[in-house]
Design a protein around this motif. Structure first.
Motif, PDB file in Angstrom:
ATOM      1  N   LYS A  19       0.833  -1.213   0.000  1.00  0.00           N
ATOM      2  CA  LYS A  19       0.000   0.000   0.000  1.00  0.00           C
ATOM      3  C   LYS A  19       0.859   1.250   0.000  1.00  0.00           C
ATOM      4  N   LYS A  20       1.901   1.263   0.823  1.00  0.00           N
ATOM      5  CA  LYS A  20       2.790   2.428   0.877  1.00  0.00           C
ATOM      6  C   LYS A  20       3.555   2.601  -0.432  1.00  0.00           C
ATOM      7  N   LEU A  21       3.992   1.493  -1.009  1.00  0.00           N
ATOM      8  CA  LEU A  21       4.686   1.562  -2.293  1.00  0.00           C
ATOM      9  C   LEU A  21       3.767   2.072  -3.394  1.00  0.00           C
ATOM     10  N   SER A  22       2.530   1.620  -3.389  1.00  0.00           N
ATOM     11  CA  SER A  22       1.564   2.065  -4.393  1.00  0.00           C
ATOM     12  C   SER A  22       1.354   3.570  -4.319  1.00  0.00           C
ATOM     13  N   ASN A  23       1.307   4.105  -3.103  1.00  0.00           N
ATOM     14  CA  ASN A  23       1.141   5.549  -2.917  1.00  0.00           C
ATOM     15  C   ASN A  23       2.372   6.343  -3.355  1.00  0.00           C
ATOM     16  N   ALA A  24       3.546   5.723  -3.288  1.00  0.00           N
ATOM     17  CA  ALA A  24       4.796   6.424  -3.622  1.00  0.00           C
ATOM     18  C   ALA A  24       5.284   6.144  -5.044  1.00  0.00           C
ATOM     19  N   ALA A  25       4.645   5.228  -5.748  1.00  0.00           N
ATOM     20  CA  ALA A  25       5.144   4.759  -7.042  1.00  0.00           C
ATOM     21  C   ALA A  25       5.306   5.864  -8.079  1.00  0.00           C
ATOM     22  N   ASP A  26       4.325   6.736  -8.230  1.00  0.00           N
ATOM     23  CA  ASP A  26       4.419   7.800  -9.226  1.00  0.00           C
ATOM     24  C   ASP A  26       5.488   8.824  -8.863  1.00  0.00           C
ATOM     25  N   ARG A  27       5.590   9.110  -7.584  1.00  0.00           N
ATOM     26  CA  ARG A  27       6.553  10.107  -7.111  1.00  0.00           C
ATOM     27  C   ARG A  27       7.995   9.679  -7.387  1.00  0.00           C
ATOM     28  N   TYR A  28       8.276   8.363  -7.244  1.00  0.00           N
ATOM     29  CA  TYR A  28       9.650   7.872  -7.387  1.00  0.00           C
ATOM     30  C   TYR A  28       9.846   7.002  -8.632  1.00  0.00           C
ATOM     31  N   ASP A  29       8.833   6.907  -9.469  1.00  0.00           N
ATOM     32  CA  ASP A  29       8.923   6.230 -10.769  1.00  0.00           C
ATOM     33  C   ASP A  29       9.340   4.754 -10.676  1.00  0.00           C
ATOM     34  N   PHE A  30       8.481   3.967 -10.034  1.00  0.00           N
ATOM     35  CA  PHE A  30       8.654   2.513 -10.013  1.00  0.00           C
ATOM     36  C   PHE A  30       7.277   1.864 -10.034  1.00  0.00           C
ATOM     37  N   GLU A  31       7.251   0.564 -10.240  1.00  0.00           N
ATOM     38  CA  GLU A  31       5.990  -0.166 -10.322  1.00  0.00           C
ATOM     39  C   GLU A  31       5.995  -1.305  -9.308  1.00  0.00           C
ATOM     40  N   PRO A  32       5.142  -1.233  -8.284  1.00  0.00           N
ATOM     41  CA  PRO A  32       5.031  -2.356  -7.352  1.00  0.00           C
ATOM     42  C   PRO A  32       4.000  -3.373  -7.859  1.00  0.00           C
ATOM     43  N   ASP A  33       4.259  -4.638  -7.582  1.00  0.00           N
ATOM     44  CA  ASP A  33       3.328  -5.697  -7.968  1.00  0.00           C
ATOM     45  C   ASP A  33       3.311  -6.729  -6.844  1.00  0.00           C
ATOM     46  N   PHE A  34       2.115  -7.007  -6.324  1.00  0.00           N
ATOM     47  CA  PHE A  34       1.965  -7.986  -5.248  1.00  0.00           C
ATOM     48  C   PHE A  34       1.183  -9.159  -5.814  1.00  0.00           C
ATOM     49  N   ASN A  35       1.851 -10.308  -5.962  1.00  0.00           N
ATOM     50  CA  ASN A  35       1.234 -11.451  -6.613  1.00  0.00           C
ATOM     51  C   ASN A  35       1.759 -12.749  -5.990  1.00  0.00           C
ATOM     52  N   ALA A  36       0.852 -13.642  -5.698  1.00  0.00           N
ATOM     53  CA  ALA A  36       1.187 -14.966  -5.162  1.00  0.00           C
ATOM     54  C   ALA A  36       2.058 -14.891  -3.902  1.00  0.00           C
ATOM     55  N   GLY A  37       1.778 -13.898  -3.057  1.00  0.00           N
ATOM     56  CA  GLY A  37       2.471 -13.797  -1.789  1.00  0.00           C
ATOM     57  C   GLY A  37       3.823 -13.114  -1.848  1.00  0.00           C
ATOM     58  N   ALA A  38       4.274 -12.728  -3.037  1.00  0.00           N
ATOM     59  CA  ALA A  38       5.561 -12.031  -3.179  1.00  0.00           C
ATOM     60  C   ALA A  38       5.324 -10.633  -3.740  1.00  0.00           C
ATOM     61  N   LEU A  39       6.200  -9.725  -3.372  1.00  0.00           N
ATOM     62  CA  LEU A  39       6.098  -8.342  -3.800  1.00  0.00           C
ATOM     63  C   LEU A  39       7.302  -8.021  -4.676  1.00  0.00           C
ATOM     64  N   ALA A  40       7.036  -7.497  -5.872  1.00  0.00           N
ATOM     65  CA  ALA A  40       8.112  -7.078  -6.776  1.00  0.00           C
ATOM     66  C   ALA A  40       8.038  -5.568  -6.950  1.00  0.00           C
ATOM     67  N   ILE A  41       9.196  -4.948  -7.029  1.00  0.00           N
ATOM     68  CA  ILE A  41       9.299  -3.512  -7.263  1.00  0.00           C
ATOM     69  C   ILE A  41      10.211  -3.350  -8.474  1.00  0.00           C
ATOM     70  N   GLU A  42       9.640  -2.832  -9.571  1.00  0.00           N
ATOM     71  CA  GLU A  42      10.406  -2.737 -10.809  1.00  0.00           C
ATOM     72  C   GLU A  42      10.657  -1.297 -11.210  1.00  0.00           C
ATOM     73  N   PHE A  43      11.858  -1.069 -11.724  1.00  0.00           N
ATOM     74  CA  PHE A  43      12.293   0.243 -12.183  1.00  0.00           C
ATOM     75  C   PHE A  43      12.639   0.136 -13.662  1.00  0.00           C
ATOM     76  N   GLU A  44      12.198   1.116 -14.440  1.00  0.00           N
ATOM     77  CA  GLU A  44      12.527   1.146 -15.863  1.00  0.00           C
ATOM     78  C   GLU A  44      13.918   1.730 -16.095  1.00  0.00           C
ATOM     79  N   GLU A  45      14.211   2.820 -15.382  1.00  0.00           N
ATOM     80  CA  GLU A  45      15.477   3.513 -15.597  1.00  0.00           C
ATOM     81  C   GLU A  45      16.068   3.953 -14.274  1.00  0.00           C
ATOM     82  N   PRO A  46      17.171   3.427 -13.841  1.00  0.00           N
ATOM     83  CA  PRO A  46      17.887   2.320 -14.464  1.00  0.00           C
ATOM     84  C   PRO A  46      17.111   1.014 -14.268  1.00  0.00           C
ATOM     85  N   LYS A  47      17.310   0.092 -15.144  1.00  0.00           N
ATOM     86  CA  LYS A  47      16.592  -1.187 -15.097  1.00  0.00           C
ATOM     87  C   LYS A  47      16.982  -1.934 -13.825  1.00  0.00           C
ATOM     88  N   ALA A  48      15.990  -2.212 -12.990  1.00  0.00           N
ATOM     89  CA  ALA A  48      16.249  -2.929 -11.742  1.00  0.00           C
ATOM     90  C   ALA A  48      14.952  -3.551 -11.241  1.00  0.00           C
TER      91      ALA A  48
END
Length: 108
Positions: A19-48
């Motif tokens: 929830k906190k990541l979702s609220n901060a995602a646009d501000r810091y330019d990343f994409e959080p995804d919560f699926n099957a009990g794991a949370l991923a945080i992806e960055f386009e630039e730099p790729k991470a």
């Protein structure tokens, strides 16, 4: 703590972080995804990509970030998962990892 108690605490911690990541995602330019009990945080630039997942057999939350693995244990006194080597809780560790990618202070 037994397996069910760990699963409940880990799920609560990951849901709260998501929830906190979702609220901060646009501000810091990343994409959080919560699926099957794991949370991923992806960055386009730099790729991470960071991955946060529970490891039930050892009762830890594991974080893979910056080519490292961080293992957090439940600390009853703070009611949170904590990285023993730094004393950071899960939210602080993730904010610090995002700060390194963004090269600016990050608050969640």
């Amino acid at each position: 703590m037994d397996e069910q108690e760990f699963k409940n605490r880990a799920d609560d911690a990951l849901q709260s972080l998501y929830k906190k990541l979702s609220n901060a995602a646009d501000r810091y330019d990343f994409e959080p995804d919560f699926n099957a009990g794991a949370l991923a945080i992806e960055f386009e630039e730099p790729k991470a990509k960071f991955v946060v997942s529970p490891n039930t057999p050892v009762r830890q939350i594991w974080v893979s970030a910056h080519s490292r693995s961080f293992k957090l244990d439940w600390v009853a006194a703070s009611q949170s998962f904590v990285l023993a080597e730094s004393g950071q809780n899960l939210e602080q560790l993730i904010a610090s990892a995002i700060s390194q990618i963004r090269d600016e202070p990050v608050t969640l």
